[in-house]
Structures are given as structure tokens and as C-alpha cells.
Write an enzyme that holds these catalytic residues in place. Structure first.
Site, PDB file in Angstrom:
ATOM      1  N   ARG A   1      16.771  70.135 -80.569  1.00 23.75           N
ATOM      2  CA  ARG A   1      15.782  68.948 -80.525  1.00 23.75           C
ATOM      3  C   ARG A   1      16.529  67.799 -80.095  1.00 23.75           C
ATOM      4  NH1 ARG A   1      13.291  72.769 -82.892  1.00 23.75           N
ATOM      5  NH2 ARG A   1      15.549  73.069 -83.726  1.00 23.75           N
ATOM      6  N   THR A   2      17.799  67.201 -80.917  1.00 28.02           N
ATOM      7  CA  THR A   2      18.279  66.010 -80.925  1.00 28.02           C
ATOM      8  C   THR A   2      19.160  65.998 -79.384  1.00 28.02           C
ATOM      9  OG1 THR A   2      18.701  66.201 -83.176  1.00 28.02           O
ATOM     10  CG2 THR A   2      19.971  64.507 -82.164  1.00 28.02           C
TER      11      THR A   2
ATOM     12  N   LYS B   1      42.283  71.580 -77.154  1.00 27.11           N
ATOM     13  CA  LYS B   1      43.889  71.430 -76.868  1.00 27.11           C
ATOM     14  C   LYS B   1      44.367  70.390 -77.977  1.00 27.11           C
ATOM     15  CE  LYS B   1      42.883  71.059 -71.827  1.00 27.11           C
ATOM     16  NZ  LYS B   1      42.539  70.167 -70.797  1.00 27.11           N
TER      17      LYS B   1
ATOM     18  N   ARG C   1      27.086  64.253 -82.769  1.00 23.37           N
ATOM     19  CA  ARG C   1      26.819  65.243 -83.689  1.00 23.37           C
ATOM     20  C   ARG C   1      28.382  65.851 -84.228  1.00 23.37           C
ATOM     21  NH1 ARG C   1      21.979  69.361 -84.466  1.00 23.37           N
ATOM     22  NH2 ARG C   1      21.090  67.556 -84.940  1.00 23.37           N
TER      23      ARG C   1
ATOM     24  N   HIS D   1      21.398  61.648 -90.943  1.00 22.20           N
ATOM     25  CA  HIS D   1      20.692  62.082 -89.596  1.00 22.20           C
ATOM     26  C   HIS D   1      19.619  60.754 -89.363  1.00 22.20           C
ATOM     27  CE1 HIS D   1      19.513  64.045 -85.880  1.00 22.20           C
ATOM     28  NE2 HIS D   1      19.327  65.286 -86.516  1.00 22.20           N
TER      29      HIS D   1
HETATM   30  N1   CP Z   1      16.123  68.376 -86.356  1.00 20.37           N
HETATM   31  C1   CP Z   1      17.081  68.650 -85.612  1.00 20.37           C
HETATM   32  O1   CP Z   1      18.263  67.887 -85.778  1.00 20.37           O
HETATM   33  O2   CP Z   1      17.166  69.520 -84.764  1.00 20.37           O
HETATM   34  P1   CP Z   1      18.253  70.171 -83.817  1.00 20.37           P
HETATM   35  O3   CP Z   1      19.531  70.480 -84.910  1.00 20.37           O
HETATM   36  O4   CP Z   1      17.811  71.087 -82.981  1.00 20.37           O
HETATM   37  O5   CP Z   1      18.927  68.922 -82.946  1.00 20.37           O
END
Ligand code: CP
Length: 300
Positions: A53-54, A82, A103, A131
């Protein structure tokens, strides 16, 4: 919000949040007419952990704004293998892009990385930390369905490792909400989040059983037990499958009570909920587009 990093929900004021949500609503209403706003702008996607999603909604958001995305791709195909440090990686990539989405499995990684770059860096999840962009789309969805003030919110599941929970609980302190936390004792809210809630003047109401509080709720935010964060697989197995909701249980909920989930789900929301009027979790995921467009629009 120009040129600022987005690292935690704590760093967003109520006014910031409302600015993003209002802009998201405008962009959603404008649909494809937003397309020329950021022509030529490049967004770098650095995902050191899996995402559907993100990653894809940020990619789609920048493209809908007329820009484009560059994606580092799989970590094992990058120069991270590396031995390149995260600090060096982001310092290089800020020369290729107008903003960075990161992320990373380590809590605090986004904050650390943001100290090495001048372009906006958006935390797309740092381990069991935060998040914040998920929280903005959560709030956007909540505002549409039940409002953000004068509501009772239940947050259920993995409150210890769930970064979406940490950001959401912190952001909700800026609104007039009563928060109920439902989890096994071993997955209760961590001390740092409790401290933030306490500092913001919120009372933490904890429950072991959803039955105790479900009839009071205007909204129930369900989360997955974060298997990948458990140091010991046995600890995960002890709590796996313990917390869930199905359509039969929801007969005790208020008619307007909405069920949200950041997704992906495993077994904590039974598919029988999907066709009820309570379910808004797929719409919630779709709201990632206007909200991330709004955020990029404001930051760029
Ligand atoms: N909700 C969410 O962060 O989904 P993903 O891990 O698929 O990005």
C-alpha cells in the site's frame, strides 16, 4: 509544511493535520485535474522492508501530481549489500529526487536519516516506531465517516509493535476522542507511547476483551499481530489468533460503528465483516492516494 520532514505524528499539530486532510479532500474532488501541479518533480522510494500500500500509493500519488518516482527496489539488489550506510544512501539520493520516502526496520531510522538531507523525508514506517502518513489517511477516513471530535475509538491487537497504532494514538490526542486499547497484556502499549498520551492529557483505558467495550465504540481500529517483530516465535504463537472480530460479534456494536485496519490483515477481521456497513478498510487503503497527494503537494 514547506520543506519539512514528516517523521512522527507527534510532530504534526492539529492545524497541520487539518491542512493535509482539507487539501486531500480538494484533490479527491478535483480528481485528474491535479495532474499538472508538480510536473517534473521526482520522488525517491526507499523501502528496506516489504510494502504494498505505502509504496504503490506514494508512487501513484506523485504520478497523479504530474511527477515521477524512482524506486531503489529490493535491498539485496542495491549497494546496501556492499555495506553502504543509510546516511550515505540518503545523502546520495537527495541529489536525485525532490523528496524521499523511507521505510526501514530500525526504530528511529527515519529521524536519523532526515538529519542528513535537506529535501523532505517522509517516514513510511520505522520498525515498531511510527507510520505518520498512514495516520493521516486513517484520520481522513475517520473524519469522513464518524468525525474526529466527540467520538469513542477502540484500538485492538498488537499495540506493542504496531507502528500504525503508535502514530494514530498520538495523533488522536489532538482531537476530542476517548481512546480504548484492547490487547493481551504482553502486547500492551509501550512506555514511550503511554508517556506521550499522558503528557498530552489523555487517559489510557485498557481492556483485555473487546466484548467489554464494543457497544460504546464509534470506531474500532483493528491491527495485525506483527509476527516479524517478535524476538521469539513462541511468543508470537502464544497470542496469534487471540484477537479478532466477525459479523456476528458486530451485532453488539452501534449501527454506525466503523471497522478500520491499516492492512494487510491475516485473520483478525473475518471476511464476514467485509460486506457489512461497518467495514471501511478497503476504502481506507484507497484514501492513501488523495492523502499522500496532499502531503506531497504541501511539502513540494
Ligand atoms: N498499511 C501499510 O503500511 O501497508 P503496507 O505495509 O502494504 O505498505
Amino acid at each position: 509544511m514547506r520543506h519539512e520532514h514528516v517523521i512522527t505524528a507527534k510532530g504534526l499539530s492539529r492545524a497541520d493535520i487539518e491542512t493535509v486532510l482539507d487539501r486531500a479532500a480538494e484533490l479527491e474532488a478535483a480528481d485528474s485535474r491535479a495532474v499538472e501541479l508538480h510536473r517534473g518533480k521526482i520522488l525517491a522510494l526507499l523501502f528496506f522492508e516489504p510494502s504494498t500500500r505505502t509504496r504503490l500509493s506514494f508512487d501513484a500519488a506523485i504520478k497523479r501530481l504530474g511527477g515521477d518516482a524512482i524506486d531503489m527496489g529490493a535491498v539485496d539488489e542495491s549497494s546496501v549489500t556492499k555495506g553502504e550506510t543509510l546516511a550515505d544512501t540518503v545523502r546520495v539520493i537527495e541529489g536525485y529526487a525532490d523528496a524521499i520516502v523511507l521505510r526501514h526496520p530500525s526504530q528511529g531510522a527515519a529521524k536519523m536519516a532526515s538529519e542528513f538531507v535537506d529535501v523532505p523525508l517522509l517516514n513510511a514506517g520505522d520498525g515498531a516506531g511510527h507510520h505518520p502518513t498512514q495516520t493521516l489517511l486513517d484520520l481522513y477516513t475517520m473524519r469522513k465517516h464518524v468525525g474526529l471530535d466527540g467520538i469513542s475509538v477502540g484500538i485492538m491487537g498488537d499495540l506493542k509493535y504496531g507502528r500504525t497504532v503508535h502514530s494514530l494514538a498520538t495523533a488522536l490526542t489532538k482531537f476530542d476522542t476517548v481512546q480504548h486499547f484492547i490487547s493481551p497484556e504482553s502486547l500492551a502499549l509501550p512506555a514511550n507511547v503511554r508517556y506521550d498520551l499522558h503528557e498530552a492529557g489523555s487517559t489510557v483505558r485498557e481492556h483485555r476483551d473487546i466484548e467489554d467495550v464494543l457497544p460504546e465504540l464509534d470506531l474500532l481500529y483493528v491491527t495485525r499481530i506483527q509476527r516479524e517483530r517478535f524476538p521469539d516465535e513462541r511468543e508470537y504463537r502464544d497470542v496469534a489468533g487471540e484477537y479478532g472480530i466477525d459479523a456476528a460479534a458486530l451485532e453488539r456494536a452501534k449501527e454506525h460503528c466503523k471497522i478500520m485496519h491499516p492492512l494487510p490483515r491475516v485473520d483478525e477481521i473475518d471476511p464476514s465483516v467485509d460486506e457489512t456497513n461497518h467495514a471501511v478498510y478497503f476504502e481506507q487503503a484507497h484514501n492513501g492516494i488523495p492523502v499522500r497527494m496532499a502531503l506531497l503537494d504541501l511539502l513540494l
